[in-house]
Design a protein around this motif. Structure first.
Motif, PDB file in Angstrom:
ATOM      1  N   UNK A  58       0.855  -1.194   0.000  1.00 33.12           N
ATOM      2  CA  UNK A  58       0.000   0.000   0.000  1.00 33.12           C
ATOM      3  C   UNK A  58       0.885   1.236   0.000  1.00 33.12           C
ATOM      4  N   UNK A  59       0.586   2.169  -0.887  1.00 34.50           N
ATOM      5  CA  UNK A  59       1.387   3.393  -0.985  1.00 34.50           C
ATOM      6  C   UNK A  59       1.164   4.279   0.227  1.00 34.50           C
ATOM      7  N   UNK A  60       2.243   4.897   0.689  1.00 31.77           N
ATOM      8  CA  UNK A  60       2.131   5.795   1.831  1.00 31.77           C
ATOM      9  C   UNK A  60       1.854   7.203   1.354  1.00 31.77           C
ATOM     10  N   UNK A  61       1.171   7.989   2.175  1.00 26.00           N
ATOM     11  CA  UNK A  61       0.832   9.366   1.844  1.00 26.00           C
ATOM     12  C   UNK A  61       1.915  10.286   2.384  1.00 26.00           C
ATOM     13  N   UNK A  62       2.511  11.109   1.501  1.00 27.44           N
ATOM     14  CA  UNK A  62       3.518  12.067   1.924  1.00 27.44           C
ATOM     15  C   UNK A  62       2.846  13.187   2.712  1.00 27.44           C
ATOM     16  N   UNK A  63       3.371  13.462   3.892  1.00 28.14           N
ATOM     17  CA  UNK A  63       2.765  14.475   4.751  1.00 28.14           C
ATOM     18  C   UNK A  63       3.733  15.635   4.908  1.00 28.14           C
ATOM     19  N   UNK A  64       3.226  16.832   4.803  1.00 27.49           N
ATOM     20  CA  UNK A  64       4.029  18.039   4.862  1.00 27.49           C
ATOM     21  C   UNK A  64       3.910  18.670   6.241  1.00 27.49           C
ATOM     22  N   UNK A  65       5.045  18.948   6.860  1.00 26.29           N
ATOM     23  CA  UNK A  65       5.058  19.458   8.224  1.00 26.29           C
ATOM     24  C   UNK A  65       4.391  20.822   8.330  1.00 26.29           C
ATOM     25  N   UNK A  66       4.569  21.665   7.292  1.00 25.84           N
ATOM     26  CA  UNK A  66       3.908  22.970   7.313  1.00 25.84           C
ATOM     27  C   UNK A  66       2.398  22.790   7.370  1.00 25.84           C
ATOM     28  N   UNK A  67       1.883  21.891   6.568  1.00 26.81           N
ATOM     29  CA  UNK A  67       0.436  21.681   6.516  1.00 26.81           C
ATOM     30  C   UNK A  67      -0.085  21.166   7.854  1.00 26.81           C
ATOM     31  N   UNK A  68       0.621  20.190   8.435  1.00 28.22           N
ATOM     32  CA  UNK A  68       0.184  19.643   9.717  1.00 28.22           C
ATOM     33  C   UNK A  68       0.199  20.709  10.809  1.00 28.22           C
ATOM     34  N   UNK A  69       1.256  21.530  10.794  1.00 31.05           N
ATOM     35  CA  UNK A  69       1.340  22.586  11.798  1.00 31.05           C
ATOM     36  C   UNK A  69       0.245  23.619  11.642  1.00 31.05           C
ATOM     37  N   UNK A 110      11.570  14.513  11.428  1.00 33.65           N
ATOM     38  CA  UNK A 110      12.746  14.997  10.707  1.00 33.65           C
ATOM     39  C   UNK A 110      12.754  14.547   9.254  1.00 33.65           C
ATOM     40  N   UNK A 111      12.016  13.504   8.931  1.00 27.46           N
ATOM     41  CA  UNK A 111      12.010  12.974   7.575  1.00 27.46           C
ATOM     42  C   UNK A 111      10.903  13.579   6.712  1.00 27.46           C
ATOM     43  N   UNK A 112      10.069  14.417   7.306  1.00 28.52           N
ATOM     44  CA  UNK A 112       8.930  14.949   6.581  1.00 28.52           C
ATOM     45  C   UNK A 112       9.319  16.134   5.716  1.00 28.52           C
ATOM     46  N   UNK A 113       8.625  16.291   4.606  1.00 28.55           N
ATOM     47  CA  UNK A 113       8.817  17.456   3.746  1.00 28.55           C
ATOM     48  C   UNK A 113       8.505  18.732   4.532  1.00 28.55           C
ATOM     49  N   UNK A 114       9.349  19.714   4.404  1.00 26.74           N
ATOM     50  CA  UNK A 114       9.143  20.980   5.094  1.00 26.74           C
ATOM     51  C   UNK A 114       9.869  21.096   6.417  1.00 26.74           C
ATOM     52  N   UNK A 115      10.486  19.996   6.893  1.00 28.15           N
ATOM     53  CA  UNK A 115      11.146  20.029   8.207  1.00 28.15           C
ATOM     54  C   UNK A 115      12.292  21.033   8.235  1.00 28.15           C
ATOM     55  N   UNK A 116      13.152  21.011   7.199  1.00 24.89           N
ATOM     56  CA  UNK A 116      14.310  21.899   7.203  1.00 24.89           C
ATOM     57  C   UNK A 116      13.894  23.364   7.221  1.00 24.89           C
ATOM     58  N   UNK A 117      12.882  23.713   6.424  1.00 28.45           N
ATOM     59  CA  UNK A 117      12.423  25.101   6.380  1.00 28.45           C
ATOM     60  C   UNK A 117      11.784  25.521   7.699  1.00 28.45           C
TER      61      UNK A 117
END
Length: 305
Positions: free
Chosen positions: A1-12, A202-209
């Motif tokens: 099953x494909x995993x859903x990429x989650x963006x830290x900015x969006x979650x925050x 730390x592995x999520x998109x947007x973490x570094x920014x």
């Protein structure tokens, strides 16, 4: 099953709105609008019988009176090129899909509101607005209405709303600098929750920014204050630990042996003073790696022989 990429900015941003929206609004994140995995960032549902006033809202206070019973919201983070061509059309498409799915429940198209949240108005956004023959009416305070989209559609510009409403929490999700400790602590807790619910943050998109946003909220002299060298190394990636700090600020509080830790012996030579380097005989300099030797000779003005 494909995993859903989650963006830290969006979650925050969802977490901020859910915590600080008026009690009359139910915030539901990542709502699946179709059988296929298309998801709007947020669905805002006005509770039955609730007023359209601001109520107890402490974020986006100018938005809540504008909304219908159901609102599909799309959020774009403040990182470069977050708004891409097609995003405005995509939001309108989400509205149509949601309307079709809820057509028996919604009283009409006026019951549905669309909201686009961006950090700033970009040329890409304006170009898409023109391509769709829609128009933007500025309502003041960072809010705008997009006419021509059938559904009531509103624009929220966080750079402007954060300043107009003096909302330090919303500055996190804008290009503005966070000013106060309360919002800074909120961001810090959000990125490193104590309950362990986001262990792979730390592995999520947007973490570094987002991490850079946290660092930028601190005065340069306080970024590393009170941290041991080991804590500094574990807290932030190498390129972000000392971003914006002067050399003396980077080294403050470190013992001499700690300042040179991790450097090869020949690289440590580059940390000594020019006076010491001038006392080194040519024979010794010629034994060093070429790049180190050249760097030393340039500093002390001694030509190669």
């Amino acid at each position: 099953m494909a995993t859903i990429s989650r963006n830290l900015w969006h979650l925050g941003f969802v977490d901020l709105v859910r915590a600080r929206a008026p009690a009359s609004i139910s915030v539901q994140p990542e709502v699946q609008l179709t059988i296929e995995p298309q998801r709007a960032d947020m669905l805002l549902l006005r509770k039955e019988g609730a007023s359209h006033g601001v109520g107890d809202a402490t974020v986006l206070r100018g938005l809540w009176p504008l909304l219908g019973t159901d609102t599909v919201l799309e959020y774009k983070s403040p990182v470069e090129s977050a708004f891409r061509r097609g995003d405005l059309l995509r939001l309108w498409g989400y509205g149509v899909q949601y309307h079709v799915d809820q057509i028996e429940r919604l009283s009409g198209y006026r019951a549905l509101t669309l909201v686009l949240v961006v950090a700033s108005i970009t040329r890409t956004f304006l170009r898409e607005l023109a391509e769709m023959d829609w128009s933007l009416v500025r309502l003041g305070g960072g809010y705008g209405r997009i006419d021509g989209a059938v559904y009531a559609t509103y624009l929220v510009v966080t750079d402007e709303v954060a300043e107009a409403e003096q909302d330090d929490f919303l500055r996190i999700f804008s290009h503005r600098r966070v000013l106060g400790p309360e919002a800074r602590r909120w961001l810090q807790r959000w990125m490193k929750p104590e309950d362990g619910t986001m262990q792979s943050v730390e592995e999520m998109e947007g973490y570094d920014e987002m991490l850079q946003k946290l660092l930028d909220s601190l005065p340069a002299e306080r970024r590393l204050a009170g941290l041991t060298p080991e804590e500094v190394l574990s807290a932030y990636p190498p390129e972000q630990r000392v971003a914006g700090l002067a050399p003396e600020q980077r080294l403050a509080g470190l013992a001499p042996e700690q300042r040179l830790a991790g450097l090869a012996p020949e690289q440590q030579l580059l940390a000594v003073s020019d006076a010491v380097l001038r006392g080194m005989p040519d024979e010794y300099l010629r034994s060093l790696p070429a790049e180190v030797q050249d760097a030393i000779r340039r500093r002390i003005g001694r030509p190669s022989r």
